[in-house]
Design a protein around this motif. Structure first.
Motif, mmCIF file in Angstrom:
data_model
loop_
_atom_site.group_PDB
_atom_site.id
_atom_site.type_symbol
_atom_site.label_atom_id
_atom_site.label_comp_id
_atom_site.label_asym_id
_atom_site.label_seq_id
_atom_site.Cartn_x
_atom_site.Cartn_y
_atom_site.Cartn_z
ATOM 1 N N ASN B 219 0.793 -1.231 0.000
ATOM 2 C CA ASN B 219 0.000 0.000 0.000
ATOM 3 C C ASN B 219 0.830 1.288 0.000
ATOM 4 O OD1 ASN B 219 0.806 0.418 2.662
ATOM 5 N ND2 ASN B 219 -1.016 -0.560 3.511
ATOM 6 N N GLY B 220 2.146 1.155 0.201
ATOM 7 C CA GLY B 220 2.998 2.334 0.082
ATOM 8 C C GLY B 220 2.799 3.365 1.178
ATOM 9 N N LEU B 221 2.055 3.001 2.216
ATOM 10 C CA LEU B 221 1.886 3.939 3.323
ATOM 11 C C LEU B 221 3.093 3.827 4.259
ATOM 12 C CD1 LEU B 221 -1.870 3.197 4.098
ATOM 13 C CD2 LEU B 221 -0.950 5.247 3.012
ATOM 14 N N PRO B 222 3.337 4.842 5.086
ATOM 15 C CA PRO B 222 4.497 4.801 5.974
ATOM 16 C C PRO B 222 4.469 3.564 6.877
ATOM 17 C CG PRO B 222 3.032 6.642 6.512
ATOM 18 C CD PRO B 222 2.622 6.112 5.187
ATOM 19 N N ASP B 223 5.645 2.994 7.110
ATOM 20 C CA ASP B 223 5.747 1.762 7.889
ATOM 21 C C ASP B 223 5.787 2.100 9.385
ATOM 22 O OD1 ASP B 223 6.106 -0.751 8.718
ATOM 23 O OD2 ASP B 223 8.116 -1.027 7.868
ATOM 24 N N ASP B 224 4.616 2.239 9.991
ATOM 25 C CA ASP B 224 4.605 2.542 11.424
ATOM 26 C C ASP B 224 3.510 1.727 12.119
ATOM 27 O OD1 ASP B 224 2.285 3.699 10.633
ATOM 28 O OD2 ASP B 224 3.005 5.770 10.760
ATOM 29 N N MET B 225 3.154 2.143 13.277
ATOM 30 C CA MET B 225 2.179 1.378 14.049
ATOM 31 C C MET B 225 0.787 1.372 13.414
ATOM 32 S SD MET B 225 3.289 -0.304 16.381
ATOM 33 C CE MET B 225 1.814 -0.749 17.324
ATOM 34 N N ASN B 226 0.556 2.314 12.500
ATOM 35 C CA ASN B 226 -0.769 2.378 11.899
ATOM 36 C C ASN B 226 -0.839 1.605 10.599
ATOM 37 O OD1 ASN B 226 -1.895 4.028 13.886
ATOM 38 N ND2 ASN B 226 -0.813 5.796 12.992
ATOM 39 N N ASN B 227 0.147 0.811 10.312
ATOM 40 C CA ASN B 227 0.142 0.093 9.045
ATOM 41 C C ASN B 227 0.479 -1.373 9.309
ATOM 42 O OD1 ASN B 227 -0.048 -0.412 6.390
ATOM 43 N ND2 ASN B 227 1.607 0.942 5.752
ATOM 44 N N GLY B 228 0.371 -2.179 8.305
ATOM 45 C CA GLY B 228 0.695 -3.587 8.425
ATOM 46 C C GLY B 228 -0.239 -4.291 9.400
ATOM 47 N N LEU B 229 0.191 -5.420 9.931
ATOM 48 C CA LEU B 229 -0.655 -6.205 10.824
ATOM 49 C C LEU B 229 -1.103 -5.404 12.051
ATOM 50 C CD1 LEU B 229 -1.940 -8.943 11.323
ATOM 51 C CD2 LEU B 229 0.146 -9.635 12.499
ATOM 52 N N PRO B 230 -0.177 -4.738 12.735
ATOM 53 C CA PRO B 230 -0.620 -3.975 13.915
ATOM 54 C C PRO B 230 -1.621 -2.892 13.541
ATOM 55 C CG PRO B 230 1.771 -3.742 13.575
ATOM 56 C CD PRO B 230 1.280 -4.666 12.521
ATOM 57 N N GLY B 231 -1.364 -2.239 12.421
ATOM 58 C CA GLY B 231 -2.272 -1.176 11.978
ATOM 59 C C GLY B 231 -3.658 -1.730 11.712
ATOM 60 N N ALA B 232 -3.707 -2.863 11.020
ATOM 61 C CA ALA B 232 -4.986 -3.475 10.696
ATOM 62 C C ALA B 232 -5.721 -3.866 11.968
ATOM 63 C CB ALA B 232 -4.764 -4.698 9.803
ATOM 64 N N LEU B 233 -4.970 -4.451 12.895
ATOM 65 C CA LEU B 233 -5.569 -4.871 14.153
ATOM 66 C C LEU B 233 -6.147 -3.668 14.892
ATOM 67 C CD1 LEU B 233 -5.897 -7.543 15.558
ATOM 68 C CD2 LEU B 233 -3.832 -7.066 16.885
ATOM 69 N N LYS B 234 -5.359 -2.608 14.885
ATOM 70 C CA LYS B 234 -5.793 -1.403 15.574
ATOM 71 C C LYS B 234 -7.074 -0.853 14.910
ATOM 72 C CE LYS B 234 -3.941 3.121 16.813
ATOM 73 N NZ LYS B 234 -3.411 4.096 15.874
ATOM 74 N N TYR B 235 -7.039 -0.864 13.587
ATOM 75 C CA TYR B 235 -8.201 -0.355 12.848
ATOM 76 C C TYR B 235 -9.438 -1.188 13.176
ATOM 77 C CZ TYR B 235 -11.149 1.314 9.125
ATOM 78 O OH TYR B 235 -12.189 1.872 8.437
ATOM 79 N N ALA B 236 -9.226 -2.508 13.210
ATOM 80 C CA ALA B 236 -10.348 -3.400 13.484
ATOM 81 C C ALA B 236 -10.905 -3.136 14.868
ATOM 82 C CB ALA B 236 -9.898 -4.848 13.366
ATOM 83 N N ARG B 237 -10.015 -2.965 15.848
ATOM 84 C CA ARG B 237 -10.480 -2.715 17.213
ATOM 85 C C ARG B 237 -11.310 -1.447 17.281
ATOM 86 N NH1 ARG B 237 -5.368 -4.055 19.744
ATOM 87 N NH2 ARG B 237 -5.428 -6.287 20.207
ATOM 88 N N GLU B 238 -10.818 -0.428 16.556
ATOM 89 C CA GLU B 238 -11.498 0.859 16.673
ATOM 90 C C GLU B 238 -12.828 0.892 15.924
ATOM 91 O OE1 GLU B 238 -8.741 3.839 15.409
ATOM 92 O OE2 GLU B 238 -7.402 3.395 17.075
ATOM 93 N N HIS B 239 -12.885 0.205 14.774
ATOM 94 C CA HIS B 239 -14.039 0.425 13.902
ATOM 95 C C HIS B 239 -14.995 -0.747 13.748
ATOM 96 C CE1 HIS B 239 -11.164 3.571 12.632
ATOM 97 N NE2 HIS B 239 -12.271 4.301 12.593
ATOM 98 N N PHE B 240 -14.526 -1.962 13.998
ATOM 99 C CA PHE B 240 -15.413 -3.078 13.670
ATOM 100 C C PHE B 240 -16.491 -3.317 14.719
ATOM 101 C CE2 PHE B 240 -12.568 -5.532 10.488
ATOM 102 C CZ PHE B 240 -12.744 -4.494 9.604
ATOM 103 N N GLY B 241 -16.333 -2.671 15.881
ATOM 104 C CA GLY B 241 -17.289 -2.896 16.946
ATOM 105 C C GLY B 241 -18.728 -2.711 16.519
#
Lengths: 408, 409
Positions: B219-241
């Motif tokens: 995806n070419g986004l910056p490689d930080d906590m908001n990307n990759g597996l941790p980013g996805a997990l974080k996104y899921a926690r915040e939004h999938f509820g």
């Protein structure tokens, strides 16, 4: 019985709306040639006779060398003028031929497309819609919009902006009560109009006559009589009624209440004349009398319209039997705001077979849906397996309460 | 068209005015030469002029010959045109739309706006405002456009334009692989979307999850906590509820897929993560939902109708010729007398044709289902039963008319 679902494309019968596309440039090409021919005839006759006269005069020593030179100069000037005119015609010719070329290419593209579902067909059809829109805009005199659209879509070669702009200018001048432009146009197309037995020029002259009489001014009345002698009387065999009315009009002032003559003095005649001009113009150039968009739309509206498009209960949420790919519905084009009112007056399409989803079930409230769609919708709504949710009303029912529907 | 292509090429090659212009040039040269000789020797003027007569005449003959060639070329091309693109009359005796130009204008303005041609649309609105169209009365509607609320006020058009500008902006962002504006829009309109049974918001969020999950290489986004597996997990926690009720299974799948991360292509979840077409799909469904919430169809109705019209025309023309030939009248004014074959994608409503009367059901004559599950139109039902017990025309089942119930397709 013909199958009512088709995707086959038959280019030969499909190109009905596109006839003017090639006809018009061809007519213009012929007209352009006639202009060139006429100029050549005129100048050649003049130059030939000048040369003969000058040669004779010079032989009999009636003309001085200066006169001879002057005549030769005038011949050269004439020929240069002719060349200039021919050059202009030639440029126009090249333009028209190139235009025809791109149009033939555009139409030819359709022959390479097999199916109506082809993406290429969609693109072609979009270009066609743009052409139809430009044609509509031009006919209603919206020339700036037409030009803007043609330029933005890069279809200048496929539309006839100039022809229509010229036409609207003449039409507007008629609506404003001026005949000069229209008469000039008649003069340019004299031969064709005579062949078509058009009454346009006569009607224009008649209107001129009426306008002269309307003044009730003595000298103008005399002028009117002269005008009638010159332009109207020669046609008394072709248009006996009008000529007779014209004669009678001399005795009747504009304030008359007598219906026949009041009608002659009526300003609405100008609109009639403008319409007559449009009709003649379109006829002459083999253009259809109504905007092509009207033809396409009224056929299209009818073939798409169903009895449910204007029914009272919320029809916009009606579910397409064919869009199996998506659960949610797309609004039908006839139900969409743009065309809904327009489609009110056209007949709806005829069908001999039902088009419904397969495996229909009936909910207790009377609504019928395809089972698969209903189940998927309910699952997405977060319901457990034994519950079903109505796609339209949102009511929830037990899955055991549905009944199977058989549509033959 | 190929034949015409060839004929046109011939026309362009053979029938043009260049030759004639050259001929005229030659005549001018002759005249100029003669003039010079006369100037040089005024006494020989008469001889020079006498000598000039024949060449000049033949020069003009040449011009005429060349013009004749053009004329011939034109008539050849005209013949080819007649043969390969014969003139077919268009139906023109009845123009149902001539009486509603303001409605057509409104449809065009809306079409231009929805196609994103905002500048053309505003030019058109200005021009149409300045020159309102004059409706022409037709037999069906003697007093045209009095009731048409076709006035498409500048204010309304601006509102619509703003909405579509918004839509194009979001689509543009989607093209650039940015889902946030679309998700934001879906969140704002959540209630209405849910009512339509649309899962757009979840689809978008899911795609966002997958997009993040695939990590910076894809995806070419910056490689930080908001990307990759941790980013996805974080996104899921915040939004999938908020989706848990409706899409529990999908969320479970997404969550389980995380365990397969190292060899995703071989896992049973690969299908979910193969997002080649997903971007186009969400763009399409976004457009559809956006337009539907405005009460508009996803494709321009003008485009669909014009295309359907072009497809229908050959059939309608044939009908017109038959009606003329047989001198028959077309009796059902509100229904076309022929069936028109359209592509499958152009059927928008379920259509039920009663198997007994072969008529389409309408609001006045709705479909009725008998207890056996077979359906006929109400009029047919009445005719069959004559008020009493009757047998279903399709099966041995017998029933009372009162047992039949109206269904909505």
């Amino acid at each position: 019985m013909a199958d009512h679902i088709t995707s086959k494309l038959n280019p030969d019968s499909h190109l009905l709306l596109d006839q003017p596309l090639l006809r018009l440039p061809f007519e213009l090409l012929r007209k352009n040639f006639k202009v060139a021919h006429f100029n050549v005839e005129k100048e050649s006759a003049a130059v030939k006779s000048t040369l003969r006269d000058t040669a004779n005069a010079s032989l009999n020593s009636r003309a001085s060398p200066d006169d001879v030179l002057k005549n030769v100069d005038s011949m050269i000037a004439r020929m240069r003028g002719l060349k200039r005119k021919l050059n202009a015609c030639s440029e126009e010719e090249t333009r028209l031929q190139e235009q025809s070329q791109s149009r033939v290419r555009h139409l030819g593209e359709l022959y390479g497309i097999q199916s109506l579902d082809d993406v290429k067909y969609e693109r072609w059809s979009r270009t066609r819609l743009d052409r139809l829109l430009v044609d509509y805009l031009l006919r209603y005199g919206y020339k700036e919009s037409a030009t803007a659209l043609a330029t933005e879509k890069n279809i200048r070669d496929l539309v006839d902006v100039d022809t229509f702009v010229h036409m609207s200018r003449i039409r507007e001048s008629l609506q404003n009560g001026r005949v000069t432009e229209a008469l000039t146009w008649c003069n340019e197309n004299k031969k064709e109009l005579r062949r078509m037995e058009s009454n346009l020029e006569f009607m224009l002259r008649f209107q001129q006559y009426i306008e002269l009489i309307r003044t009730q001014d003595h000298s103008k009345l005399l002028e009117a009589i002269a005008h009638a002698k010159k332009y109207l009387l020669p046609f008394r065999d072709t248009y006996p009624k009008e000529v007779q009315q014209a004669c009678g009009l001399l005795a009747i002032p504009p304030s008359t209440r007598e219906a026949t003559y009041a009608e002659l003095y009526s300003p609405s005649r100008w609109t009639t004349l403008a319409n007559l001009f449009m009709q003649t113009h379109n006829n002459l150039l083999a253009l259809p009398p109504v905007p092509l968009l009207h033809i396409a739309l009224s056929a299209g509206l009818s073939s798409l319209k169903t009895p449910s498009c204007h029914s009272s209960h919320a029809s916009s949420s009606s579910i397409s039997p064919t869009s199996s790919s998506s659960i949610t519905t797309s609004v039908c084009p006839i139900c969409s705001i743009e065309l809904n009112d327009l489609a009110r007056n056209v007949p709806y399409a005829h069908h001999t077979k039902s088009h419904v989803e397969s495996d229909l079930v009936l909910l207790p409230n009377g609504c019928v849906y395809g089972r698969q769609r209903l189940e998927e919708h309910s699952r997405k709504a977060g319901l457990s397996d034994h519950l079903l949710k109505d796609l339209r009303s949102g009511e929830i029912f037990l899955a055991d309460d549905v009944k199977k529907v058989y549509i033959s | 068209m190929d034949v015409l292509q060839v004929e046109l090429a011939k026309l362009r090659r053979d029938a043009n005015l260049t030759q004639s212009i050259q001929d005229v040039d030659r005549i001018i040269e002759q005249l100029e030469a003669a003039r010079e000789s006369i100037v040089a020797d005024p006494n020989s003027a008469s001889i020079i002029l006498a000598k000039l007569q024949n060449p000049l005449k033949s020069g003009f003959d040449k011009v005429n010959d060349d013009l004749k060639k053009i004329h011939k070329g034109h008539s050849n091309y005209g013949k080819a045109l007649d043969k390969n693109f014969p003139v077919k009359a268009l139906p023109n005796e009845y123009d149902a739309l001539a009486s509603h130009p303001s409605l057509i204008n409104r449809a065009i303005a809306m079409h231009l706006i929805r196609e994103g041609q905002f500048s053309v649309a505003s030019t058109f609105l200005n021009e149409a405002q300045g020159h309102p169209p004059h409706p022409a009365p037709t037999p069906g509607t003697p007093h045209p456009s009095e009731s048409d609320e076709g006035d498409f006020s500048p204010q309304k058009s601006q509102e619509l334009q703003a909405k579509f500008e918004n839509m194009y902006q979001i689509l543009q962002e989607l093209k650039g692989r940015n889902l946030h504006p679309a998700i934001e829009w879906a969140r704002i309109n959540r209630d209405e979307l849910e009512k339509r049974g649309s899962d757009l918001e979840f689809e978008l969020s899911k795609l966002q999850f997958v997009w993040l999950f695939q990590g910076p290489q894809v995806n070419g986004l910056p490689d930080d906590m908001n990307n990759g597996l941790p980013g996805a997990l974080k996104y899921a926690r915040e939004h999938f509820g908020s989706f848990q009720n409706r899409f529990l299974r999908d969320i479970q799948q997404l969550a389980t897929a995380m365990a397969y991360r190292p060899n995703l292509p071989d896992s049973p979840y690969y299908r979910i993560f193969n997002i080649q077409s997903a971007w186009d799909d969400v763009s399409a469904s976004f457009t559809r939902e956006f337009c539907s919430l405005l009460g508009l169809s996803a494709e321009s109705p003008l485009y669909i109708a014009a295309t359907a019209g072009a497809i229908a025309l050959p059939t309608l023309l044939k009908l017109a010729s038959i009606v003329k030939e047989k001198r028959t009248e077309w009796t059902t004014q509100d229904e076309l007398p022929v069936e028109i074959a359209l592509p499958r994608s152009m059927i928008y409503h379920p259509i039920f044709v009663c198997p007994v009367s072969k008529e389409q059901t309408t609001e006045a004559n709705p479909p009725m289902m008998m207890p056996c599950g077979h359906v006929v139109a109400k009029e047919s039902l009445n005719r069959l039963s004559k008020g009493g017990r009757f047998k279903c025309p399709y099966c041995p089942n017998e029933s009372q008319p009162k047992d039949a119930r109206r269904i909505v397709l």
